[in-house]
Write an enzyme that holds these catalytic residues in place. Sequence first.
Site, PDB file in Angstrom:
ATOM      1  N   ARG A 112     -37.665  21.292  33.761  1.00  0.00           N
ATOM      2  CA  ARG A 112     -39.076  21.284  34.895  1.00  0.00           C
ATOM      3  C   ARG A 112     -39.455  23.133  34.365  1.00  0.00           C
ATOM      4  O   ARG A 112     -37.730  24.298  33.782  1.00  0.00           O
ATOM      5  CB  ARG A 112     -38.102  22.409  36.327  1.00  0.00           C
ATOM      6  CG  ARG A 112     -37.662  21.412  37.245  1.00  0.00           C
ATOM      7  CD  ARG A 112     -37.425  22.097  38.529  1.00  0.00           C
ATOM      8  NE  ARG A 112     -37.070  23.146  39.042  1.00  0.00           N
ATOM      9  CZ  ARG A 112     -36.901  24.080  40.113  1.00  0.00           C
ATOM     10  NH1 ARG A 112     -37.525  23.322  40.894  1.00  0.00           N
ATOM     11  NH2 ARG A 112     -35.921  24.283  40.185  1.00  0.00           N
ATOM     12  N   THR A 116     -43.676  27.930  35.563  1.00  0.00           N
ATOM     13  CA  THR A 116     -44.585  27.151  36.583  1.00  0.00           C
ATOM     14  C   THR A 116     -42.961  26.295  37.181  1.00  0.00           C
ATOM     15  O   THR A 116     -43.799  25.748  38.367  1.00  0.00           O
ATOM     16  CB  THR A 116     -44.996  26.158  35.834  1.00  0.00           C
ATOM     17  OG1 THR A 116     -44.161  25.082  34.801  1.00  0.00           O
ATOM     18  CG2 THR A 116     -45.854  27.136  34.489  1.00  0.00           C
ATOM     19  N   ASP A 211     -26.805  22.657  34.284  1.00  0.00           N
ATOM     20  CA  ASP A 211     -25.544  23.681  34.007  1.00  0.00           C
ATOM     21  C   ASP A 211     -23.921  23.364  34.628  1.00  0.00           C
ATOM     22  O   ASP A 211     -23.335  23.357  34.219  1.00  0.00           O
ATOM     23  CB  ASP A 211     -26.354  24.855  34.722  1.00  0.00           C
ATOM     24  CG  ASP A 211     -27.279  25.450  33.054  1.00  0.00           C
ATOM     25  OD1 ASP A 211     -27.632  24.507  32.809  1.00  0.00           O
ATOM     26  OD2 ASP A 211     -28.065  26.365  34.406  1.00  0.00           O
TER      27      ASP A 211
HETATM   28  C1  PRP Z   1     -33.258  19.671  37.975  1.00  0.00           C
HETATM   29  C2  PRP Z   1     -33.015  17.902  39.005  1.00  0.00           C
HETATM   30  C3  PRP Z   1     -34.200  17.957  39.096  1.00  0.00           C
HETATM   31  C4  PRP Z   1     -35.080  19.248  39.411  1.00  0.00           C
HETATM   32  C5  PRP Z   1     -35.395  18.647  41.006  1.00  0.00           C
HETATM   33  O1  PRP Z   1     -33.406  19.631  37.019  1.00  0.00           O
HETATM   34  O2  PRP Z   1     -32.330  17.605  37.736  1.00  0.00           O
HETATM   35  O3  PRP Z   1     -34.501  17.381  37.570  1.00  0.00           O
HETATM   36  O4  PRP Z   1     -34.198  20.589  38.402  1.00  0.00           O
HETATM   37  O5  PRP Z   1     -36.558  19.988  41.011  1.00  0.00           O
HETATM   38  P1  PRP Z   1     -37.867  19.835  41.402  1.00  0.00           P
HETATM   39  O6  PRP Z   1     -37.955  18.331  42.631  1.00  0.00           O
HETATM   40  O7  PRP Z   1     -39.199  20.927  41.661  1.00  0.00           O
HETATM   41  O8  PRP Z   1     -38.983  18.720  39.811  1.00  0.00           O
HETATM   42  P2  PRP Z   1     -33.334  20.513  35.914  1.00  0.00           P
HETATM   43  O9  PRP Z   1     -35.022  20.956  35.014  1.00  0.00           O
HETATM   44  O10 PRP Z   1     -33.449  21.815  36.022  1.00  0.00           O
HETATM   45  O11 PRP Z   1     -33.390  20.001  34.343  1.00  0.00           O
HETATM   46  P3  PRP Z   1     -32.076  19.251  34.126  1.00  0.00           P
HETATM   47  O12 PRP Z   1     -31.348  18.311  34.990  1.00  0.00           O
HETATM   48  O13 PRP Z   1     -32.435  19.295  32.360  1.00  0.00           O
HETATM   49  O14 PRP Z   1     -30.629  20.661  34.064  1.00  0.00           O
HETATM   50  N1  URA Z   2     -32.862  21.968  40.475  1.00  0.00           N
HETATM   51  C1  URA Z   2     -31.454  22.273  40.837  1.00  0.00           C
HETATM   52  O1  URA Z   2     -30.066  21.776  39.889  1.00  0.00           O
HETATM   53  N2  URA Z   2     -30.928  22.816  41.807  1.00  0.00           N
HETATM   54  C2  URA Z   2     -32.115  23.817  42.749  1.00  0.00           C
HETATM   55  O2  URA Z   2     -31.625  24.232  43.689  1.00  0.00           O
HETATM   56  C3  URA Z   2     -33.417  23.606  42.188  1.00  0.00           C
HETATM   57  C4  URA Z   2     -33.858  22.313  41.301  1.00  0.00           C
END
Ligand code: PRP
Ligand code: URA
Length: 219
Positions: A112, A116, A211
């Site tokens: 994400r 945005t 994380d």
């Molecule tokens: C997190 C999570 C989802 C996303 C959910 O990933 O694992 O993929 O956010 O959010 P959304 O429903 O608003 O799209 P992140 O973008 O933090 O990436 P990561 O798993 O690499 O940390």
């Molecule tokens: N992605 C995460 O890892 N945590 C949240 O709360 C939302 C998106």
Amino acid sequence: MIKFDIKDYPNATLLDHPLLKHKITLLRDKNTKTNEFKLLVKEISILEGYEALRNLETYETEIDTPVEKTIQPLVKRNKLCFVPILRAGLGMADGLAELLPGSTFGHIGLYRDEVTHEPVEYYCKLPSDIENKDVYLLDPMLATGGSAIDAVKMLRKHGVKKITFICIIAAPEGVKAFCEKNPDIPLYIGSLDRELNKNAYICPGLGDCGDRIFGTTNK
Ligand code: PRP
Ligand code: URA
């Protein structure tokens, strides 16, 4: 807070086993360290997988027990594929691999954008015959729904017809967005939380799942 009733989304199943609730509470706790967090994600995925995979196709095969020959069912493993959304979905993939060893995995990489909150695609590796498989899409967090919705689009572009999505924690905003776009995709949820905050984090949630699994935060 948005106006929301999960009953308006018949494709969504909110799981409610006490063991699942117990483990999700431990997962949320900010004092839960990386190793335990990773193990909990895996255990929760096994519990959710047990429910979400209830309709797996089986075939009959002949085996020998110590007593006699018998015809018994086995899961059609080559008919299914687990697809974690990187990074956090990898934690769930470990659980599903334990539940059904020898299964096929594809990978979709999305993150994400911090400003945005829109998903950005950076990786996609799926088995060549993915269009013939039933796909179980894995991501612990359904926040705005943007990442899951994009992942489904990528799978559809590759010809996938049957998709099931399994998440651990969902926000009402994400369930609404996902189900309105994909009323045909069964969605399994471990916990339905209250709302998103202004940074699109789930409240009460568990923070940044990727994380916490990979130890990349110092918060
Ligand atoms: C997190 C999570 C989802 C996303 C959910 O990933 O694992 O993929 O956010 O959010 P959304 O429903 O608003 O799209 P992140 O973008 O933090 O990436 P990561 O798993 O690499 O940390
Ligand atoms: N992605 C995460 O890892 N945590 C949240 O709360 C939302 C998106």
